[in-house]
Every structure is written in C-alpha cells, then in structure tokens.
Design an enzyme around this catalytic site. Structure first.
Site, PDB file in Angstrom:
ATOM      1  N   HIS A  23       0.846  -1.193   0.000  1.00 11.56           N
ATOM      2  CA  HIS A  23       0.000   0.000   0.000  1.00 11.56           C
ATOM      3  C   HIS A  23       0.881   1.242   0.000  1.00 11.56           C
ATOM      4  O   HIS A  23       1.774   1.382   0.834  1.00 11.56           O
ATOM      5  CB  HIS A  23      -0.911   0.013   1.233  1.00 11.56           C
ATOM      6  CG  HIS A  23      -1.998  -1.020   1.183  1.00 11.56           C
ATOM      7  ND1 HIS A  23      -3.065  -0.936   0.316  1.00 11.56           N
ATOM      8  CD2 HIS A  23      -2.170  -2.167   1.891  1.00 11.56           C
ATOM      9  CE1 HIS A  23      -3.863  -1.983   0.490  1.00 11.56           C
ATOM     10  NE2 HIS A  23      -3.341  -2.752   1.438  1.00 11.56           N
ATOM     11  N   CYS A  56      -0.491   1.997  -5.186  1.00 12.38           N
ATOM     12  CA  CYS A  56      -1.180   3.237  -5.542  1.00 12.38           C
ATOM     13  C   CYS A  56      -0.173   4.387  -5.648  1.00 12.38           C
ATOM     14  O   CYS A  56       0.772   4.462  -4.861  1.00 12.38           O
ATOM     15  CB  CYS A  56      -2.241   3.568  -4.491  1.00 12.38           C
ATOM     16  SG  CYS A  56      -3.580   2.359  -4.391  1.00 12.38           S
TER      17      CYS A  56
END
Length: 350
Positions: free
Chosen positions: A160, A202
């Site tokens: 992440h 991301c």
C-alpha cells in the site's frame, strides 16, 4: 625425517574442438546482449504489507519470484521479503498454497520457495540496510545483497502506497527520497551495473521521482493521483487474488523463455490503460540503453551469451616421468642447519 611432497605439473592435453551450431541463438538476442556489460543478476522482491485481506500482495511478489527463478536466477541471488505468511494463514482453505488466479492454475508458493525476510523482519531499516550493504553483524549470507559493479539488479515492491511513500507492515513508511538515497549509495559503492525498479502500488510513480542515479530504469503501476487496482476476487476465500499490473506482467513473463527475443521495451507496455485502468508510468531518462534492444533476461533471467570457438587447439600430454608416484623414494632434501650470529648470542646472554 623425510617429508612427502607433491609435484604439480601442468599438463596440456591435445583435443580437437568440436563444431558447434550457433544458429539456434536468435540474432536479435545476440546483437542486444553484446551491448550488455553485466556479469551476474540479482533480484530483491518485497511484499511490504500484512494481514489476510492483503493476500494479493503476497501473490504479486511470489509471481515475480516464480518468474525470475524459472528464467535462471538462483535462490542464492534472490532476496525475498514477505511481511505475512499467507500459505500458513489459518484462513487459507488450501494450506501451504498461494494462487494468483481463482482458477488455481499456478501455485506460486510452490514446493521450494525460500523466504529470506519474513513477518516482522520486513522493515524499512532492514530493506535499506540490504540495499546499501550495511547489514548488521551476524546477518546470514542468504540475507545479504552481495551484488557488485557487474550486477544487474531487479527491485520489485508491492503493498500500500501513496504520494511519495510505501507503507511497511501498516506501521511505518519508506519515502521516495529514502529510496533515491539508497539507490544512490548503491551506485557510489559499486553495487550495481544497471538497476530495474518495478513497483505495484497506488501512486507508484511518485516513488521514482527523486531518482538521480545513473543506469536506472523504472516502471510503476500507476501515476501520481491514481490508484493501482486489483484484478479479480476468489469467492471461496473472500479476497482479491492479484493486482492488475502484476497479473499482466506475469502473463507476459510466462511466455518468455531463456533465449526469447522479447525485450524490456515490450515489457514496459504489458498493461495498457484499457486493462490496467490505472496509467503505467515509465522513467528511462537515467537509463543509457534503448529498452527496445535490451533482452528481458538482462533483468529477469541469468542467461549470459557464450562465444563458441571452432579453432583447433594443439596440446600435448606430459611424460609420465614428470610425475612422482613413489613418495618414499623421492630424492632426499638437502640438509640444513641453523646458524646464530655472534651478535645475537651476545644479546641473548645479556
């Protein structure tokens, strides 16, 4: 006492060079490989997230691990960091197995996976120490990146992330500046020849924005401001199986063979926006070669070009009398004695 000694004689043996057919090697591969100056390959593969709902990140990193190992990089030159053990998770209905597809075509965990850093060993500190060669005293050899100035190094990160950072263990972060500093230290300490940086998270492109080191090629699954999305879910376990970018990267790598004509340039285009949904970012201004002419195995494999000589080599076998086989009847050594000069005797008597 007669000491036994072994006389080493260099024997030159007459052989005739066999005729080898080099036509089996693709011309494009040979032409591109001639411009490569690397002598060995290393891979650093990192899953930085934990917990069951991040199953896909483990599948991501194991998919790349499986590919580089199949293409020739040995476990001794792969550093695998996995923050959580999904194969043995109590929620896993298939113990000891990790799949990257709901159809269960490939068990990416396999039977011989070697995890070098697991669980809470996967930290920002350990990762930076690994890259820069500053591992703590007592660190096992298998946990060290023993690359050199001739090494092509693949770094793959998944987990992440956000604008300028990647989370480790859901409790700390590594920033884009720290990554840039670590790679700069690698360059200054001659720890790589060329480096391929690959990240699936991301806003992944933000992680290579601060890079300034030479010979670095980077690819990211998403641009700044974009999310990197998962591919599909497995209803039987209730989690996503793999991320989109790594899914299509693996699909490409599964078709690559050791002497394939496929190039890094082709690999950089494996996930167009219509299938990735996010926009894949590429940075090649620091890289000296044309990616379209660089074999994919320069980073994902360990195949080195070999020059075959068909010239005749004339050599002769040494005579038998040049070897001593009966050590008990070797010529006696000359006797010797120790002589102490008078000035030393005077010093001893004082």
């Amino acid at each position: 006492m007669l000491h036994k000694a072994l006389l080493l004689v260099l024997a030159i043996i007459q052989i005739n060079a066999a005729e080898y057919d080099t036509s089996i090697l693709p011309e494009a591969y040979i032409d591109a490989a001639q411009h490569s100056t690397h002598t060995n390959n290393w891979a650093v593969l990192v899953d930085a997230s934990r917990f069951w709902f991040n199953y896909r990140h483990v599948a991501n990193v194991l998919s790349i691990y499986r590919s580089v190992k199949r293409l020739g990089i040995p476990d001794s030159q792969i550093i695998l960091m996995i923050a959580d053990d999904m194969a043995c998770n109590a929620r896993n209905p298939r113990p000891g197995q990790v799949y990257n597809n709901a159809n269960q075509h490939i068990n990416v965990y396999g039977d011989d996976v070697e995890v070098d850093y697991r669980g809470y060993e996967v930290t920002v500190e350990n990762f930076v120490r690994l890259l820069t060669g500053r591992t703590q005293n007592g660190t096992a050899r298998s946990k060290k990146l023993l690359s050199d100035a001739g090494s092509n190094v693949l770094i793959y990160l998944t987990g992440h992330g956000g604008d300028g950072f990647l989370k480790f263990q859901d409790s700390e972060e590594i920033t884009s500046q720290e990554l840039a500093d670590g790679i700069q230290q690698m360059w200054e300490k001659k720890r790589y020849n060329e480096l391929f940086f690959m990240v699936d998270t991301c806003q992944a492109a933000s992680l290579y924005e601060k890079f300034t080191s030479p010979n670095v090629l980077a690819v990211a699954s998403s641009l700044v401001g974009e999310d990197s999305l998962s591919h599909h879910v497995d209803p039987s376990i209730g989690v996503y199986m793999i991320d989109r970018y790594t899914y299509y990267a693996l699909e490409f790598l599964e078709k690559v063979q050791p002497f394939s004509k496929r190039t890094i340039g082709e690999f950089l285009q494996v996930c167009p926006k219509r299938v990735c949904i996010s926009t894949v970012g590429v940075r090649k201004d620091l890289y000296r070669r044309d990616p379209q002419k660089v074999p994919i195995t320069d980073f994902f494999g360990a195949i080195r070009p070999t020059r075959v000589s068909t010239d005749r080599i004339n050599v002769t076998l040494a005579d038998e009398e040049d070897f001593y086989t009966d050590f008990d009847h070797m010529p006696p050594k000359k006797q010797f004695k120790i002589v102490i000069q008078p000035q030393f005797i005077a010093k001893i008597n004082k």
